[in-house]
Design a protein around this motif. Structure first.
Motif, mmCIF file in Angstrom:
data_model
loop_
_atom_site.group_PDB
_atom_site.id
_atom_site.type_symbol
_atom_site.label_atom_id
_atom_site.label_comp_id
_atom_site.label_asym_id
_atom_site.label_seq_id
_atom_site.Cartn_x
_atom_site.Cartn_y
_atom_site.Cartn_z
ATOM 1 N N ALA A 225 24.847 3.409 -12.995
ATOM 2 C CA ALA A 225 25.992 4.318 -13.011
ATOM 3 C C ALA A 225 27.277 3.580 -13.387
ATOM 4 C CB ALA A 225 26.145 4.994 -11.648
ATOM 5 N N ILE A 226 27.430 2.361 -12.907
ATOM 6 C CA ILE A 226 28.614 1.559 -13.241
ATOM 7 C C ILE A 226 28.629 1.230 -14.728
ATOM 8 C CG2 ILE A 226 29.621 -0.750 -12.944
ATOM 9 C CD1 ILE A 226 28.847 -0.491 -9.955
ATOM 10 N N ASP A 227 27.474 0.905 -15.279
ATOM 11 C CA ASP A 227 27.367 0.651 -16.721
ATOM 12 C C ASP A 227 27.826 1.877 -17.506
ATOM 13 O OD1 ASP A 227 26.005 0.699 -19.420
ATOM 14 O OD2 ASP A 227 25.308 -1.260 -18.762
ATOM 15 N N GLN A 231 31.300 2.511 -19.928
ATOM 16 C CA GLN A 231 31.269 3.025 -21.292
ATOM 17 C C GLN A 231 32.185 4.238 -21.451
ATOM 18 O OE1 GLN A 231 27.280 3.363 -23.157
ATOM 19 N NE2 GLN A 231 26.510 2.322 -21.337
ATOM 20 N N ILE A 232 32.196 5.092 -20.423
ATOM 21 C CA ILE A 232 33.070 6.271 -20.462
ATOM 22 C C ILE A 232 34.538 5.842 -20.480
ATOM 23 C CG2 ILE A 232 33.832 8.313 -19.189
ATOM 24 C CD1 ILE A 232 30.918 8.460 -18.066
ATOM 25 N N LEU A 233 34.898 4.914 -19.602
ATOM 26 C CA LEU A 233 36.285 4.437 -19.548
ATOM 27 C C LEU A 233 36.715 3.845 -20.886
ATOM 28 C CD1 LEU A 233 36.281 2.756 -16.015
ATOM 29 C CD2 LEU A 233 37.587 4.789 -16.691
ATOM 30 N N GLU A 241 40.383 -1.045 -17.574
ATOM 31 C CA GLU A 241 39.765 -0.590 -16.326
ATOM 32 C C GLU A 241 38.265 -0.841 -16.347
ATOM 33 O OE1 GLU A 241 41.042 3.376 -14.856
ATOM 34 O OE2 GLU A 241 42.496 3.276 -16.508
ATOM 35 N N ALA A 242 37.668 -0.634 -17.513
ATOM 36 C CA ALA A 242 36.229 -0.872 -17.660
ATOM 37 C C ALA A 242 35.905 -2.340 -17.388
ATOM 38 C CB ALA A 242 35.767 -0.469 -19.056
ATOM 39 N N VAL A 244 37.642 -4.506 -15.585
ATOM 40 C CA VAL A 244 37.821 -4.804 -14.157
ATOM 41 C C VAL A 244 36.589 -4.364 -13.372
ATOM 42 C CG1 VAL A 244 39.121 -4.197 -12.073
ATOM 43 C CG2 VAL A 244 40.341 -4.718 -14.194
ATOM 44 N N LEU A 245 36.109 -3.165 -13.676
ATOM 45 C CA LEU A 245 34.928 -2.627 -13.005
ATOM 46 C C LEU A 245 33.708 -3.516 -13.231
ATOM 47 C CD1 LEU A 245 33.461 -0.314 -11.497
ATOM 48 C CD2 LEU A 245 33.168 0.814 -13.726
ATOM 49 N N ILE A 246 33.502 -3.915 -14.473
ATOM 50 C CA ILE A 246 32.356 -4.759 -14.811
ATOM 51 C C ILE A 246 32.433 -6.100 -14.097
ATOM 52 C CG2 ILE A 246 31.263 -6.068 -16.688
ATOM 53 C CD1 ILE A 246 32.087 -3.719 -18.556
ATOM 54 N N ARG A 247 33.595 -6.751 -14.179
ATOM 55 C CA ARG A 247 33.743 -8.088 -13.594
ATOM 56 C C ARG A 247 33.587 -8.073 -12.079
ATOM 57 N NH1 ARG A 247 38.685 -9.275 -17.798
ATOM 58 N NH2 ARG A 247 37.362 -10.025 -19.523
ATOM 59 N N GLU A 248 34.136 -7.054 -11.440
ATOM 60 C CA GLU A 248 33.997 -6.950 -9.978
ATOM 61 C C GLU A 248 32.532 -6.753 -9.594
ATOM 62 O OE1 GLU A 248 36.514 -3.760 -8.756
ATOM 63 O OE2 GLU A 248 38.343 -4.999 -8.716
ATOM 64 N N THR A 249 31.833 -5.943 -10.390
ATOM 65 C CA THR A 249 30.424 -5.664 -10.102
ATOM 66 C C THR A 249 29.564 -6.905 -10.284
ATOM 67 O OG1 THR A 249 30.702 -3.365 -10.847
ATOM 68 C CG2 THR A 249 28.449 -4.219 -10.723
ATOM 69 N N VAL A 250 29.781 -7.608 -11.392
ATOM 70 C CA VAL A 250 29.006 -8.825 -11.673
ATOM 71 C C VAL A 250 29.260 -9.872 -10.594
ATOM 72 C CG1 VAL A 250 28.750 -10.780 -13.262
ATOM 73 C CG2 VAL A 250 28.878 -8.438 -14.164
ATOM 74 N N LYS A 251 30.517 -9.990 -10.181
ATOM 75 C CA LYS A 251 30.893 -11.007 -9.200
ATOM 76 C C LYS A 251 30.221 -10.785 -7.847
ATOM 77 C CE LYS A 251 34.970 -13.166 -7.100
ATOM 78 N NZ LYS A 251 36.460 -13.176 -7.029
ATOM 79 N N LYS A 252 30.113 -9.541 -7.427
ATOM 80 C CA LYS A 252 29.610 -9.284 -6.076
ATOM 81 C C LYS A 252 28.102 -8.978 -6.023
ATOM 82 C CE LYS A 252 30.910 -4.370 -6.023
ATOM 83 N NZ LYS A 252 31.862 -3.396 -5.475
#
Length: 280
Positions: A225-227, A231-233, A241-242, A244-252
């Motif tokens: 869903a994050i992926d 793509q939508i953003l 924003e996309a 930031v979302l990706i990097r935060e997800t990968v990091k955690k």
């Protein structure tokens, strides 16, 4: 004699699938494995005529050839796609009318119709593809009636997808909306609804659906869903924003040690998006 022959054929197919699995695992690491995999798929097409294994080999080969730009590979792509449609049509004739599946397999008539329709879309035969998606949707409607569960989640989800691919978007929308109300804390229908809107490039409408999918998803489903949300953003011009979302997800996200576990694949896909968006 027949059962012995069938058993021998099953054993041969299992062995070949094992050989393919080994090369699939290695293909991204060595050029020789990639070349060997193509050769093995081509060999499988010739040796396992009229089988599900042949169809699997042809669809996998088509994906490989589609990713190659040279004209000779494009010709191979077209050739394999046509053969895959023929194989699929052959397998449909072997469907057990009682179980709606191939004997000895969990592959159903609706699955084969979907494979054929997907191939027809790729080869540009949109009319035939929509006809097969419509057939699949009707079969799912029959399955729902036969189940005695008018709100059968699995069949309804698949029926909505087939309807959307058949161009019957309003009918699909009605199913997704109905089940989002029935199961407001469920990831599945929000995600499928959002993906349909993405295919229509209705980015602004897709975003709130994917927000719900992210909120209610967990594990690999949340990563999917994050992926999609990233793509939508990006499509809405909100690339920062996309990222930031990706990097935060990968990091955690804690990656499993086993590289075959799907979490690794989803994180790899997110990193690929990050590279692409960073270059903008």
């Amino acid at each position: 004699k027949k059962s012995t022959d069938d058993g021998l054929q099953d054993a041969k197919e299992m062995l070949r699938r094992s050989e393919i699995a080994v090369l699939e695992e290695m293909k991204d690491h060595t050029t020789s494995a990639h070349t060997d995999l193509i050769s093995l798929y081509e060999k499988t097409r010739q040796e396992f005529n009229g089988t599900l294994l042949k169809l699997d080999a042809e669809t996998a080969l088509a994906d490989i050839y589609e990713s190659m730009s040279a004209e000779i590979w494009n010709k191979k792509f077209q050739e394999v796609q046509k053969d895959a449609i023929k194989t699929g049509e052959t397998l449909l004739k072997k469907i057990n009318p009682r179980t709606h599946q191939l004997n000895g397999s969990d592959m159903a008539d609706v699955d084969i119709l979907a494979i054929i329709a997907d191939i027809q879309e790729k080869t540009g035969d949109v009319k035939a593809a929509k006809e097969n998606w419509t057939k699949a949707a009707k079969l799912y409607a029959e399955r729902i009636r036969a189940s005695g569960e008018p709100n059968h989640r699995g069949y309804s989800l698949e029926r909505a997808y087939c309807l959307s691919k058949a161009g019957k978007v309003a009918e699909a929308e009605a199913i997704y909306t109905k089940f989002e109300k029935l199961f407001p804390l469920e990831f599945t229908f929000y995600f499928a609804h959002g993906k349909m809107l993405m295919r229509q490039k209705k980015w602004a409408e897709a975003l709130p659906k994917m927000d719900e999918a992210v909120m209610h998803g967990y594990g690999d489903n949340k990563l999917r869903a994050i992926d999609a949300k990233a793509q939508i953003l990006d499509s809405l011009g909100r690339t920062k924003e996309a990222l930031v979302l990706i990097r935060e997800t990968v990091k955690k996200t804690i990656l499993p040690d086993d590289p075959t576990i799907s979490t690794n694949r989803y994180i790899k896909a997110l990193k690929k998006l990050e590279t692409s968006y960073s270059a903008k």
